[in-house]
Design an enzyme around this catalytic site. Sequence first.
Site, mmCIF file in Angstrom:
data_model
loop_
_atom_site.group_PDB
_atom_site.id
_atom_site.type_symbol
_atom_site.label_atom_id
_atom_site.label_comp_id
_atom_site.label_asym_id
_atom_site.label_seq_id
_atom_site.Cartn_x
_atom_site.Cartn_y
_atom_site.Cartn_z
ATOM 1 N N HIS A 325 0.824 -1.217 0.000
ATOM 2 C CA HIS A 325 0.000 0.000 0.000
ATOM 3 C C HIS A 325 0.856 1.265 0.000
ATOM 4 C CE1 HIS A 325 0.845 0.918 4.238
ATOM 5 N NE2 HIS A 325 0.613 -0.364 4.531
ATOM 6 N N CYS A 343 3.458 -4.689 6.648
ATOM 7 C CA CYS A 343 3.052 -4.440 5.263
ATOM 8 C C CYS A 343 4.251 -3.999 4.420
ATOM 9 C CB CYS A 343 1.974 -3.368 5.203
ATOM 10 S SG CYS A 343 0.374 -3.897 5.868
#
Length: 418
Positions: A325, A343
């Site tokens: 992301h 992440c």
Amino acid sequence: MNHTPHFRTVLSCTLVVVTLGAVATACGEPDGHPLAAQPYDAARQVSFNADAGDHKVDPDKPLEVTTKSRSGRITDVTVIDDAGRYLAGELSADGLRWRSTAPLAAGARYTMRVATEDEDGAPGLRVLTFETKPATRFLTAEFGPKSGTYGVGQPVTAKLSTAVKDKEGRRVVERALRVSSKPGVEGSWYWVDDKTLHYRPKDYWPTGTVVNATSNLAGVKVGNKLYGGRSEPLRLTIGDRIEAITDAASHSMVVKRNGEVINTIPVTTGKPGFATRNGIKVVLGKESFVRMRSTSIGIAEGSSESYDLPVYWATRVTWSGEYVHAAPWSVGSQGFANVSHGCTGMSTADAAWFFKTVKEGDIVEVVNSYGDIMDTFGNGFGDWNLSWDKWREGSALTGGTPQETGGAAVAARLRPAV
């Protein structure tokens, strides 16, 4: 109801000139052989434990055909249902008895043909049609994902309506759940748990492959009073081979399309204590906006590690909340250090490009991280982290007892982490 088939033989007559000058007419089959005798009606010669009529046959009982006297014998028995499935059976050595060796299908219509011969060797025939009683308990399979276009790493899934624990029942189910592809590839099912199966090929699906999953379970006996029901088929198309390989040590992601590098992106991955999982993952979905809160992964509010952030261009790779992301707050570390909570973070522009480039089923692989290996099941699709030999061990047809891995992700694991 007895059905005696009507046979039509085409005769050919040939003028034969004898050397003495006489003319004779010879009649026979087109190839000149004598006519075979028309089979007689063997209705009086054989009997069934399931006579034709208005009542329906119990599919839980074997089918038997016997001769009524020793003046003749059974030479062959063929039983087939309207779906084209043959019923296996065994004929005794003396030809006096035939018995089915496989269960009848429930709610099916069958045609049975019994060939006989009398004491003189003359052939007989009996044709019988009958129906079996419908099932009261059904097993169905729901294939996944939804029909559409996916990446080369997308497994086919089958969710059963009823648990199947015994190995023989699993064999029946696995034989009936068919996955075909064009072009054809080698593949196999894996029993994730009693109600879940995953199917993958030996290697990634070839680009352009059309995959069809169908069920032949309808009416098939799976277990005690349990029969297969009808299931909706699935059709997938496999798109370009997109692979994103993230090297946590060099803090970079290389993206390939059909083997050619199309982008190299500076990234940051999980820092110590939150290291990103190593291994092969499959894109599960894409969300243009996600609100990520540290409390959802067990980090107390107000601690030094807590966060509450709006996140854009989020591509999900695990159910527990691992994404690729946009992370504009860590641009200074991207390409240089790992500072995330698990992440893979990148600039907003790179994340938007990645979001638009990948699709469900595409490959996202992480190497050289200090994190654990991606779970095979339960947290997304880690199917490709098993070798082909290990994968085949999860099949009821080719392997041993499948591992009890617990396939379903639990709600507590569905939260994102930055």
